[in-house]
Write an enzyme that holds these catalytic residues in place. Structure first.
Site, PDB file in Angstrom:
ATOM      1  N   ARG A  30       0.664  -1.160   0.236  1.00 49.04           N
ATOM      2  CA  ARG A  30       0.142   0.065   0.079  1.00 49.04           C
ATOM      3  C   ARG A  30       1.063   1.347   0.054  1.00 49.04           C
ATOM      4  NH1 ARG A  30      -4.988  -1.899   0.080  1.00 49.04           N
ATOM      5  NH2 ARG A  30      -5.508  -3.781   1.094  1.00 49.04           N
ATOM      6  N   ASP A  31       0.540   2.265  -0.959  1.00 50.07           N
ATOM      7  CA  ASP A  31       1.366   3.289  -0.727  1.00 50.07           C
ATOM      8  C   ASP A  31       1.162   4.371   0.441  1.00 50.07           C
ATOM      9  OD1 ASP A  31       2.298   5.470  -3.565  1.00 50.07           O
ATOM     10  OD2 ASP A  31       1.892   6.278  -1.543  1.00 50.07           O
ATOM     11  N   ILE A  32       2.231   4.957   0.810  1.00 49.91           N
ATOM     12  CA  ILE A  32       2.139   5.474   2.183  1.00 49.91           C
ATOM     13  C   ILE A  32       1.338   6.742   2.168  1.00 49.91           C
ATOM     14  CG2 ILE A  32       4.238   6.953   1.858  1.00 49.91           C
ATOM     15  CD1 ILE A  32       5.429   5.878   4.579  1.00 49.91           C
ATOM     16  N   ASN A  88       4.493   6.454 -13.732  1.00 47.39           N
ATOM     17  CA  ASN A  88       5.373   7.822 -13.762  1.00 47.39           C
ATOM     18  C   ASN A  88       6.625   7.204 -14.239  1.00 47.39           C
ATOM     19  OD1 ASN A  88       2.846   9.016 -12.724  1.00 47.39           O
ATOM     20  ND2 ASN A  88       3.450   8.603 -11.036  1.00 47.39           N
ATOM     21  N   VAL A  97      10.705   7.691  -7.401  1.00 47.68           N
ATOM     22  CA  VAL A  97      11.518   6.601  -6.910  1.00 47.68           C
ATOM     23  C   VAL A  97      11.574   5.790  -8.016  1.00 47.68           C
ATOM     24  CG1 VAL A  97      11.513   4.442  -5.376  1.00 47.68           C
ATOM     25  CG2 VAL A  97       9.708   6.407  -4.709  1.00 47.68           C
ATOM     26  N   HIS A 101       7.818   0.516 -10.853  1.00 46.37           N
ATOM     27  CA  HIS A 101       6.465   0.172 -10.045  1.00 46.37           C
ATOM     28  C   HIS A 101       5.348   0.847 -10.965  1.00 46.37           C
ATOM     29  CE1 HIS A 101       7.892   4.190  -8.827  1.00 46.37           C
ATOM     30  NE2 HIS A 101       6.390   4.376  -8.612  1.00 46.37           N
ATOM     31  N   HIS A 103       1.382   2.051 -10.245  1.00 49.51           N
ATOM     32  CA  HIS A 103       0.290   2.448  -9.144  1.00 49.51           C
ATOM     33  C   HIS A 103      -1.061   1.908  -9.614  1.00 49.51           C
ATOM     34  CE1 HIS A 103       2.507   6.210  -7.442  1.00 49.51           C
ATOM     35  NE2 HIS A 103       3.133   5.864  -8.493  1.00 49.51           N
TER      36      HIS A 103
HETATM   37  P1  5GP Z   1       6.267   7.733  -8.021  1.00 49.60           P
HETATM   38  O1  5GP Z   1       5.989   9.206  -7.847  1.00 49.60           O
HETATM   39  O2  5GP Z   1       7.641   7.487  -8.281  1.00 49.60           O
HETATM   40  O3  5GP Z   1       5.415   7.241  -9.378  1.00 49.60           O
HETATM   41  O4  5GP Z   1       5.847   6.706  -6.904  1.00 49.60           O
HETATM   42  C1  5GP Z   1       6.412   6.424  -5.708  1.00 49.60           C
HETATM   43  C2  5GP Z   1       5.415   6.579  -4.779  1.00 49.60           C
HETATM   44  O5  5GP Z   1       6.025   5.893  -3.588  1.00 49.60           O
HETATM   45  C3  5GP Z   1       4.621   7.768  -4.411  1.00 49.60           C
HETATM   46  O6  5GP Z   1       3.129   7.413  -4.563  1.00 49.60           O
HETATM   47  C4  5GP Z   1       4.895   7.603  -2.597  1.00 49.60           C
HETATM   48  O7  5GP Z   1       3.793   8.084  -1.810  1.00 49.60           O
HETATM   49  C5  5GP Z   1       5.328   6.276  -2.414  1.00 49.60           C
HETATM   50  N1  5GP Z   1       6.141   6.181  -1.498  1.00 49.60           N
HETATM   51  C6  5GP Z   1       7.189   6.804  -1.006  1.00 49.60           C
HETATM   52  N2  5GP Z   1       7.899   6.383   0.109  1.00 49.60           N
HETATM   53  C7  5GP Z   1       7.286   5.130   0.432  1.00 49.60           C
HETATM   54  C8  5GP Z   1       7.369   4.557   1.460  1.00 49.60           C
HETATM   55  O8  5GP Z   1       8.296   4.584   2.314  1.00 49.60           O
HETATM   56  N3  5GP Z   1       6.691   3.468   1.473  1.00 49.60           N
HETATM   57  C9  5GP Z   1       5.636   3.323   0.773  1.00 49.60           C
HETATM   58  N4  5GP Z   1       4.516   2.195   0.994  1.00 49.60           N
HETATM   59  N5  5GP Z   1       5.174   4.095  -0.227  1.00 49.60           N
HETATM   60  C10 5GP Z   1       5.964   5.178  -0.451  1.00 49.60           C
END
Ligand code: 5GP
Ligand code: ZN
Length: 115
Positions: A30-32, A88, A97, A101, A103
Site C-alpha cells: 500500500r502506498d504510504i 510515472n 522513486v 513500479h 500504481h
Molecule cells: P512515483 O512518484 O515514483 O511514481 O511513486 C512513488 C510512490 O511511492 C509515491 O506514491 C509515494 O507516496 C510512495 N512512497 C514513497 N515512500 C514510500 C514508503 O516509504 N513506503 C510506501 N509504502 N510508499 C512510499
C-alpha cells in the site's frame, strides 16, 4: 540490490510496508500517501530503474505486473467501477522513486487529463 533504493529495501524487509501480494517477480504494497481509497504499488522484485530501463529479457515482467494489478483490483473490490494503472516515468512523468513500479488507483472517479 542497490542498498540506497527505497523499494529494494522494502522488498528485502529492511523497511516496513503494508504488503498485499508477493510472488517470485512482483511485490505489492500500500502506498504510504494514498491518492485514492485503494492505492497500491506493484513493484518488480528485480531492481530496474524505470519502465524505460526494461531490457529485452524482462519484457514479460511488464505484462505480469499489469495482470497482478488487475487481480488485486478485483480483490480490493474496485474492478467493477473501474480503476487506473499508472507508470510515472522520469522527471516529467512525475517519477520520484527510481525502481520500476505501477500504481493501482481505485475507489473514486479519476479525472482526465491527469495533472
Ligand atoms: P512515483 O512518484 O515514483 O511514481 O511513486 C512513488 C510512490 O511511492 C509515491 O506514491 C509515494 O507516496 C510512495 N512512497 C514513497 N515512500 C514510500 C514508503 O516509504 N513506503 C510506501 N509504502 N510508499 C512510499
Ligand atoms: Zn530498487
Amino acid at each position: 540490490m542497490p542498498s540506497d533504493c527505497l523499494f529494494c529495501r522494502i522488498i528485502a524487509g529492511q523497511l516496513p510496508a503494508s504488503q498485499v501480494y508477493s510472488d517470485d517477480s512482483v511485490v505489492a504494497i500500500r502506498d504510504i500517501a494514498p491518492q485514492a481509497p485503494t492505492h497500491i504499488l506493484l513493484l518488480s522484485r528485480k531492481h530496474i530503474a524505470s519502465v524505460a530501463d526494461v531490457g529485452e529479457k524482462d519484457r514479460d515482467l511488464l505484462g505480469k505486473i499489469l495482470a497482478v494489478g488487475a487481480e488485486l483490483a478485483a480483490r480490493e473490490g474496485v474492478a467493477t467501477d473501474g480503476y487506473r494503472l499508472v507508470v510515472n516515468t522520469g522527471r516529467n512523468g512525475g517519477q520520484t522513486v527510481d525502481h520500476l513500479h505501477v500504481h493501482l488507483l481505485g475507489g473514486r472517479p479519476m479525472a482526465w487529463p491527469p495533472g
